[in-house]
Design a protein around this motif. Structure first.
Motif, short mmCIF file in Angstrom:
data_model
loop_
_atom_site.label_atom_id
_atom_site.label_comp_id
_atom_site.label_asym_id
_atom_site.label_seq_id
_atom_site.Cartn_x
_atom_site.Cartn_y
_atom_site.Cartn_z
N ARG A 77 0.85 -1.19 0.00
CA ARG A 77 0.00 0.00 0.00
C ARG A 77 0.89 1.24 0.00
O ARG A 77 1.85 1.33 0.78
CB ARG A 77 -0.89 0.01 1.24
N ASN A 79 0.51 4.38 1.07
CA ASN A 79 0.55 5.21 2.28
C ASN A 79 0.05 4.41 3.47
O ASN A 79 -0.94 4.77 4.11
CB ASN A 79 -0.29 6.48 2.09
N ILE A 80 0.71 3.30 3.73
CA ILE A 80 0.24 2.40 4.78
C ILE A 80 0.20 3.06 6.15
O ILE A 80 -0.69 2.80 6.96
CB ILE A 80 1.11 1.11 4.80
N SER A 82 -0.40 6.29 7.03
CA SER A 82 -1.58 7.15 7.21
C SER A 82 -2.86 6.35 7.15
O SER A 82 -3.84 6.67 7.85
CB SER A 82 -1.58 8.24 6.14
N ILE A 83 -2.88 5.26 6.34
CA ILE A 83 -4.07 4.42 6.26
C ILE A 83 -4.36 3.77 7.61
O ILE A 83 -5.51 3.79 8.10
CB ILE A 83 -3.91 3.36 5.15
N GLU A 86 -5.45 6.32 10.20
CA GLU A 86 -6.85 6.72 10.06
C GLU A 86 -7.80 5.57 10.40
O GLU A 86 -8.84 5.76 11.04
CB GLU A 86 -7.09 7.18 8.62
N LYS A 87 -7.41 4.35 10.02
CA LYS A 87 -8.29 3.20 10.16
C LYS A 87 -8.37 2.70 11.61
O LYS A 87 -9.43 2.20 12.04
CB LYS A 87 -7.78 2.07 9.25
#
Length: 848
Positions: A77, A79-80, A82-83, A86-87
């Motif tokens: 991924r 942008n792992i 930031s993902i 956020e997640k």
């Protein structure tokens, strides 16, 4: 087509269809994935490695047509961090659910693990090659420069970017070379009279020659050649920077006029540079400090010797014979300075294995002479080595080995090295005899090697093998004893050989004599070791021959079996039965073959041989993957003693053979040829090939070759579709545990490629077999009768993985029997081409 091949083909098709639309997953909307480069030279396609290596951008590498590393990269991924932030961390409900099952620290570790795995995918994979027109222009410019440097001064290059659907693009480069320029007149303008005089002597060997096409690389080589020749003729201050070329192509109609320009020596001061003619320098003095250390510098010398114009100094008592050191020094007082003498001195002093890397300091004197000081730092006189090994095999459940060694340097004050190695091992056999201890296998031995850094000879050999060839002498003695392994053996050996190197590519070795004596201690154990032979013998005893009851026993289930302890008596009984020979000739022949094989493998061997071997190795370094190696060896055994036995009137034994110390010595001629070639195809792709031919012919006092000197086929470094010793001879229907013969032919090819990082793959094809020829074997299918026997060459193919640990390569190969000569001639292809009949090989480093 075999079902296995069909499955593999279907798998490849499915994989390609699944991956095809995923290749552009990380390609932006306004970008294009480079899928192909093509180069057209004068309207002809050129896919050579040399041309493709000039291009700045290349499509992603493919394996079986699939860009595997690109797909691995696409799994990551972008942008792992930031993902996940956020997640998980910015989602209170989800974070609360996770921390109910796991602690906050465990959640953090899980997130970190996912981030690290994502990084690994990116690191292992390969990002998509995005078409960059600026790099395309650089590639076109590099193509243009390449052809200009090779004589096409009027070359023109263009390119075209062809955009396809699904964000893919191909680039086509077009090159119009025009007519090449050719060298015409070659003149020289030289300032220094000394250099001018020397240049006249060496100019006929010039790399640049009239009538040849212009190539910049040839001018670089010529500059290097002139510098080397002059420095080896005494011009101490000369280097390549003084050589230049003036090129004239104006109005020459495609010809090139060359003027070689060699300047005077430049002497630089802080304020100016002045030019003076070059001079030839000589060696005034050579000083050798034999025990230099950093702590000793500045201290007075306690001992000194003057030997053949050399001056040797020591801070302590002199520990070396002067000749041993001066023989390794090529810088000679009173001689003209030669750069090659300095190089050879470094190399030869290192080959002594007595000193650390030497230091050579040259000081310039006012009278065009040099004073050389060679500082030698001795290594420790004694070095101890110790290694252990734990192993298992089809013979033993577990084995333990200890290998201590002692290295003594300068043992006779002539830079000689003496190495004493011992081996001791114990093991537990898989089928121990009743009453034997757990460790019922043992082996012990001693090996002594003396290396002398010169030819140890009563004759003057400098004119034949000069010292710049680094001659050395090795004398070795070894003795080993094995018990409860097979037939149990005692082996004694001794060798006296010379080694020398005529140049950097050639290695020569002469075994003046090599003596090997093998004594079998437990011959009665033969049929326990070679169980297949006993099984064949038992089958004849129970089903074919009218065997007397005293030879038959009953096993635990009451089934009849041949009394193994009386196997030899049964063999003699059958062979003395002329009636059985007439009524059952095939079975009689089989029994006779079992006896001949047993007699051969259990007889004591005495081998007294001489041999010469030559190796021509074109490798420039350990990382060179574009080279060839040629090896050859000629060995002669028993001739001297055969001649002496005849002249002295010795009597032959009952087998019509002369004996020495109650052992019939072997007499034969053996030769081997091996050629290995590697082609570097770029991008860590290498095509490797090896061919081998060997033959050993017994004569005179022998009618067969000793087991230790015969050839075998199969194994991880041979035909990998067969295990070691299981292939051959020829197409003979044999189930012997160890198959060997006296003629061998092998041809192997292997394509090696990089998968990712240090993991490499390979596909290979191995072909070859062994045969009997000109010996006492007449088994059907085992004898090489004519070129028609080549139809019995076995072919194996397969694939493998290699992991490069830098200091060694771990190798795993799977070999499939592709063409098996054990089957009928019309039914030999792909009979056992499946994983259940494949051979799995593990090895260290490449097979060739």
């Amino acid at each position: 087509m075999k079902p296995q091949l069909l499955k593999i083909l279907v798998l490849i098709i499915i994989s390609r269809s699944l991956f095809s639309c995923d290749a552009t997953k990380r390609v932006a909307e306004d970008e294009y994935l480079l899928t192909k480069n093509s180069v057209t030279i004068n309207d002809k396609k050129d896919n050579s490695v040399a041309i493709n290596s000039l291009l700045h951008q290349k499509p992603n590498r493919k394996i079986a047509g699939i860009p595997l590393r690109l797909h691995i990269y696409n799994l990551a991924r972008p942008n792992i961090d930031s993902i996940l932030e956020e997640k998980i961390y910015n989602n209170p409900k989800k974070l609360a659910r996770k921390t109910k099952k796991l602690s906050r620290k465990q959640v953090d570790r899980e997130v970190e693990a996912r981030i690290n795995f994502n990084k690994w995918l990116k690191r292992t994979g390969e990002p998509p090659t995005i078409v960059d027109e600026s790099l395309t222009k650089k590639s076109a410019k590099r193509l243009q420069d390449y052809y200009i440097n090779n004589g096409w001064f009027n070359v023109e290059t263009t390119y075209d970017i062809d955009i396809n659907e699904n964000h893919r693009a191909e680039i086509e480069y077009n090159v119009e070379t025009g007519r090449p320029f050719v060298l015409d007149s070659i003149s020289a303008t030289i300032k220094s009279p000394v250099v001018e005089s020397l240049y006249k002597k060496i100019k006929n060997d010039a790399v640049i020659k009239k009538g040849e096409q212009y190539r910049t690389s040839n001018f670089d080589q010529e500059r290097e050649r002139i510098s080397s020749e002059l420095r080896n003729a005494g011009v101490y201050h000369f280097n390549q920077d003084y050589v230049g070329f003036e090129i004239d192509t104006i109005g020459t109609n495609g010809n090139v006029n060359v003027d070689v320009k060699i300047q005077n020596r430049a002497i630089r001061t802080p304020d100016s540079v002045r030019r003076v003619p070059f001079q030839i320098y000589k060696i005034r003095d050579v000083n050798i400090i034999t025990d230099y250390t950093f702590e000793n510098r500045g201290k007075p010398f306690q001992d000194s010797i003057r030997y053949n114009s050399y001056k040797l100094y020591s801070y302590n008592k002199m520990r070396y014979q002067p000749k041993a050191l001066t023989d390794a020094v090529f810088i000679t007082p009173g001689e003209v300075f030669k750069d090659i003498d300095r190089t050879r001195t470094y190399r030869h002093l290192n080959e002594l294995r007595t000193f650390k890397y030497p230091n050579i300091e040259q000081i310039e004197n006012n009278d065009y002479t040099l004073t050389d000081t060679i500082r030698l730092t001795p290594l420790k006189k004694f070095s101890l080595g110790f290694s252990t090994d734990v192993s298992t095999s089809n013979i033993q459940t577990v084995g333990l080995a200890l290998n201590p060694s002692l290295l003594i340097r300068n043992i006779f004050r002539g830079a000689e090295t003496l190495q004493i190695s011992a081996v001791g091992s114990i093991g537990s056999s898989k089928e121990p005899k009743e009453g034997d201890p757990f460790f019922d296998i043992n082996e012990y031995g001693l090996d002594v090697k003396l290396t002398i850094p010169r030819l140890f000879s009563p004759f003057y050999t400098e004119n034949i093998i000069p010292k710049y060839m680094l001659p050395s002498t090795r004398i070795s003695l070894a003795a080993t004893s094995q018990t409860n392994i097979g037939l149990d053996k005692q082996t004694f050996s001794g060798a006296f050989n010379y080694n020398w190197f005529p140049n950097e590519k050639v290695t020569n070795k002469l075994d003046v004599f090599n003596v090997q004596y093998v004594k079998n201690l437990n011959i009665d154990n033969y049929f326990n070791v070679y169980s297949t032979s006993f099984g064949n013998l038992q089958d004849i005893a129970l089903n074919s021959y009218n065997t007397p009851s005293e030879f038959i026993l009953a096993d635990a289930n009451g089934n009849p079996i041949l009394d193994k302890s009386r196997s030899n008596d049964f063999i003699n009984l059958v062979l003395d039965d002329s009636g059985y020979a007439s009524s059952n000739p095939n079975e009689y022949k089989d029994v006779n073959g079992i006896k001949e094989r047993k007699d051969r493998l259990t007889e004591n061997n005495l081998i007294i041989s001489s041999s010469f071997s030559l190796i021509y190795d074109e490798r420039t370094n350990l990382f060179d993957e574009d080279f060839s190696i040629f090896r050859s060896k000629l060995e002669l055994a028993g001739n001297l003693f055969a001649t002496a036995s005849s002249l002295l009137g010795f009597q032959k034994n009952s087998n019509d053979r002369f004996e020495l110390f109650d052992v019939a010595y072997s007499q034969y001629v053996k030769t081997e040829f091996e050629y290995t070639k590697h082609w570097d195809l770029g991008k860590k792709n290498v095509l490797a090939m090896r061919s081998f031919f060997g033959i050993a012919i017994p004569y005179g006092n022998s009618n067969s070759i000793p087991f230790a000197k015969s050839f075998f086929a199969g194994g991880p470094n041979d035909n990998r579709a067969w295990t070691a010793y299981s292939l051959g001879p020829g197409s003979s229907d044999t189930t012997n545990e160890f198959n060997e013969a006296n003629l061998k032919l092998t041809l192997s090819a292997e394509q090696r490629f990089n998968i990712f990082e240090d993991l490499n793959g390979a596909i290979f094809v191995d072909a070859g077999n062994i045969w009997n020829v000109l010996d006492n074997t007449n088994t059907e299918g085992a004898v090489f009768n004519s070129f028609n026997s080549l139809k019995d060459i076995a072919i194996g193919s397969g694939f493998g993985l290699r992991y490069d640990f830098s200091f060694f390569v771990f190798r795993f190969d799977i070999g499939f029997k592709t063409y098996d000569p054990f089957y009928e001639v019309n039914n030999r292809w792909f009979n056992d081409y499946n994983f259940s009949n494949a051979v799995y090989n593990i090895g260290i480093n490449y097979p060739f």
